[in-house]
Design a protein around this motif. Structure first.
Motif, short mmCIF file in Angstrom:
data_model
loop_
_atom_site.label_atom_id
_atom_site.label_comp_id
_atom_site.label_asym_id
_atom_site.label_seq_id
_atom_site.Cartn_x
_atom_site.Cartn_y
_atom_site.Cartn_z
N ALA A 1 0.73 -1.56 -0.34
CA ALA A 1 -0.09 -0.04 -0.21
C ALA A 1 1.39 1.32 -0.05
N ARG B 1 1.00 4.27 -2.44
CA ARG B 1 1.41 5.64 -2.73
C ARG B 1 2.40 6.21 -2.83
N VAL C 1 -6.01 -0.27 -2.45
CA VAL C 1 -5.65 0.29 -1.33
C VAL C 1 -7.04 0.48 -0.56
#
Length: 179
Positions: free
Chosen positions: A68, A72, A98
């Motif tokens: 995750a 990002r 996500v």
């Protein structure tokens, strides 16, 4: 990589969750070694990895927070200014992952509904069964109720086209850094 993900999805469909998880994890290092930073396949794999683990009840896999975080960092750019440039459907696929992971690990966080709705607005890719938005919407209705799901979808549909990607980036920025 694609073959490994396909084998992971077959194992998941057969209920062989441990094998599926092993195969997804095996695909991750291969991706990091062989793909250029601008290749969107890493985002697709990350979205599928997170989604599949959430669907299997394995969102607590030790690799998931790092995956995750990689989404990002790759989308927003990390401290080394490395990022993946991806089209809307690819970015949407990563958001699906996500969102599924957050729904499983932060069950009171309604932002995961906004992520899923924005992914839908982006017409996220659904190359792998784990990325099928219908499955995630059904789970969201069970978890959050039809009103919350409907509200998130209305908010995303109301976004002007040029505001969809900035909204996706804002949602990713809000994901806590856990890796």
């Amino acid at each position: 990589m694609i073959g490994t993900i396909g084998l992971a999805e077959v194992a998941r469909a057969r209920g062989e969750d441990e094998l599926a998880s092993q195969r997804y994890r095996a695909a991750m290092p291969l991706t990091h070694r062989t793909l250029a930073r601008a290749d969107p396949w890493l985002l697709l794999l990350a979205g599928a990895f997170l989604s599949a683990h959430a669907l299997m009840g394995r969102a607590d896999d030790p690799a998931a927070p790092g995956v995750a975080g990689a989404v990002r960092d790759l989308v927003l750019g990390d401290q080394r200014s490395r990022y993946v440039q991806a089209d809307r459907p690819v970015l949407g696929a990563a958001l699906v992952g996500v969102a599924a992971w957050r729904a499983a690990t932060a069950p009171d966080d309604l932002a995961c509904l906004d992520m899923l709705a924005v992914a839908e607005a982006m017409q996220s890719r659904q190359d792998f069964p784990a990325l099928d938005r219908r499955v995630h919407w059904a789970r969201a209705v069970e978890q959050f109720g039809p009103d919350a799901v409907g509200d998130a979808r209305v908010r995303a549909r109301a976004l002007p086209r040029e505001a969809v990607v900035p909204r996706a980036l804002d949602l990713l920025r809000a994901v806590p850094d856990t890796h």
